[in-house]
Design a protein around this motif. Structure first.
Motif, PDB file in Angstrom:
ATOM      1  N   LYS A 139       9.566  11.583   0.483  1.00  0.00           N
ATOM      2  CA  LYS A 139       8.308  11.090  -0.103  1.00  0.00           C
ATOM      3  C   LYS A 139       8.018   9.688   0.414  1.00  0.00           C
ATOM      4  O   LYS A 139       8.875   8.795   0.370  1.00  0.00           O
ATOM      5  N   ARG A 162       3.857  23.604   0.054  1.00  0.00           N
ATOM      6  CA  ARG A 162       2.913  23.575  -1.073  1.00  0.00           C
ATOM      7  C   ARG A 162       3.361  24.516  -2.183  1.00  0.00           C
ATOM      8  O   ARG A 162       3.189  24.216  -3.364  1.00  0.00           O
ATOM      9  N   LYS A 163       3.913  25.669  -1.796  1.00  0.00           N
ATOM     10  CA  LYS A 163       4.420  26.602  -2.798  1.00  0.00           C
ATOM     11  C   LYS A 163       5.523  25.959  -3.636  1.00  0.00           C
ATOM     12  O   LYS A 163       5.726  26.314  -4.807  1.00  0.00           O
ATOM     13  N   GLU A 164       6.246  25.016  -3.023  1.00  0.00           N
ATOM     14  CA  GLU A 164       7.334  24.330  -3.724  1.00  0.00           C
ATOM     15  C   GLU A 164       6.880  23.020  -4.366  1.00  0.00           C
ATOM     16  O   GLU A 164       7.703  22.233  -4.847  1.00  0.00           O
ATOM     17  N   GLY A 165       5.568  22.776  -4.374  1.00  0.00           N
ATOM     18  CA  GLY A 165       5.031  21.580  -5.021  1.00  0.00           C
ATOM     19  C   GLY A 165       5.003  20.339  -4.160  1.00  0.00           C
ATOM     20  O   GLY A 165       4.818  19.229  -4.669  1.00  0.00           O
ATOM     21  N   VAL A 166       5.174  20.495  -2.841  1.00  0.00           N
ATOM     22  CA  VAL A 166       5.136  19.358  -1.915  1.00  0.00           C
ATOM     23  C   VAL A 166       3.912  19.508  -1.029  1.00  0.00           C
ATOM     24  O   VAL A 166       3.889  20.356  -0.127  1.00  0.00           O
ATOM     25  N   ASP A 167       2.882  18.700  -1.290  1.00  0.00           N
ATOM     26  CA  ASP A 167       1.668  18.724  -0.468  1.00  0.00           C
ATOM     27  C   ASP A 167       1.846  17.737   0.677  1.00  0.00           C
ATOM     28  O   ASP A 167       1.921  16.522   0.436  1.00  0.00           O
ATOM     29  N   HIS A 171       2.369  13.814   0.141  1.00  0.00           N
ATOM     30  CA  HIS A 171       3.799  13.549  -0.032  1.00  0.00           C
ATOM     31  C   HIS A 171       4.322  12.563   1.006  1.00  0.00           C
ATOM     32  O   HIS A 171       5.099  11.656   0.669  1.00  0.00           O
TER      33      HIS A 171
END
Length: 303
Positions: A139, A162-167, A171
């Motif tokens: 990050k 993105r599926k794992e919450g990291v854009d 990020h």
């Protein structure tokens, strides 16, 4: 020796044509052009492909030449313009090609590695001496994708991050396209990026391993901190409007290479491919779905 089960079903019938009929294709295709993207390191691509050109010239009995294009999308454009007969497409580039060309782009065959695996993975690499262990650790750090039309170098990591919450857009401190997998890994080791997306088949085979084997980066200088789901192996493709006899002869020559020209086979495959297997359009439907969702997200951000 070439086995019948390794020939594509759709091309098998043409192999039964009389010899004279099979030779007729040379009148309309006096030269066979094989496309490769310049996103791959130039010296490396020429070293791997040039012996193959000599082998195919002998097997096809027409001059077979290597043509480099500026990027992955250029391979699609060359096929659309009938300026290339065959090329190996990354899965995401194949998805792009089918969107543009439809059935005019025909998958022929793909790799199976020495462990029977019919695919590879997108991985995120960091320098081995860095403190980063997870995507969360990156990050606010710098990050490089390979190419906007690369499966492992962009489509799969961007989608599954993105599926794992990291854009990736928010990020990392910034993201760039390096222009190719080799560029990404070389720049990472030089300290230009904190993380990069590239590909790896297994712990022994991938971009970093190949560069280390060629002494272009130190052994053990990178470390994997994230791995995608399996990506189907990149298909070798043809223009569908080519004569069936030419396509059949090309498939047969590529399948026979391991036995008939083992040194060329080893050079071209880096020694990590056991054989080829037929590739079908349906094999790439998941990849097509990923690329279509990414395209929809891009359009939504621009609107």
């Amino acid at each position: 020796m070439l086995t019948r089960r390794m020939l594509l079903a759709g091309l098998g019938a043409s192999c039964a044509l009389p010899a004279g009929a099979q030779d007729d294709w040379r009148r309309s295709v006096p030269e066979v052009r094989i496309g490769v993207s310049s996103a791959e390191n130039e010296a490396g691509a020429i070293a791997r492909y040039q012996p193959l050109m000599g082998y195919l010239s002998d097997k096809l009995e027409v001059p077979t030449k290597l043509y480099r294009v500026t990027d992955y999308a250029g391979l699609v454009e060359a096929m659309r313009a009938d300026q290339m007969e065959f090329s190996r497409f990354g899965p995401a580039v194949y998805a792009l090609g089918r969107r543009i060309l439809g059935d005019r782009l025909q998958p022929l065959f793909r790799d199976i590695d020495q462990y029977g695996q019919e695919g590879y993975y997108s991985v995120v690499l960091v320098r081995s001496d860095s403190p980063y262990r997870t995507l969360a650790d990156l990050k606010g750090k710098s990050f490089a994708f390979a190419d906007p039309n690369s499966t492992s170098g962009f489509a799969f990591p961007a989608y599954f991050m993105r599926k794992e919450g990291v854009d990736p857009q928010s990020h990392f401190s910034g993201t760039v396209f390096s222009g190719g997998h080799d560029n990404s890994v070389l720049a990472l080791v030089r300290g230009q990026f904190d993380g990069v997306a590239t590909y790896q088949v297994n712990a022994e085979s991938g971009v970093a391993q190949r560069l280390a084997a060629k002494n272009m980066i130190p052994q053990g200088s990178t470390r994997v901190i994230w791995t995608s789901p399996l990506i189907p192996a990149s298909p070798f493709c043809a223009r569908a409007n080519l004569p069936d006899a030419l396509k059949a002869r090309f498939v047969a020559a590529m399948n026979a290479m391991k036995d008939e020209a083992p040194e060329i086979w080893k050079t071209f495959t880096d020694g990590h491919v056991s054989r080829y297997a037929p590739a079908r359009h349906d094999d790439y439907l998941d990849v097509i779905a990923v690329t279509e969702e990414l395209d929809a997200q891009r359009k939504q951000r621009r609107s």
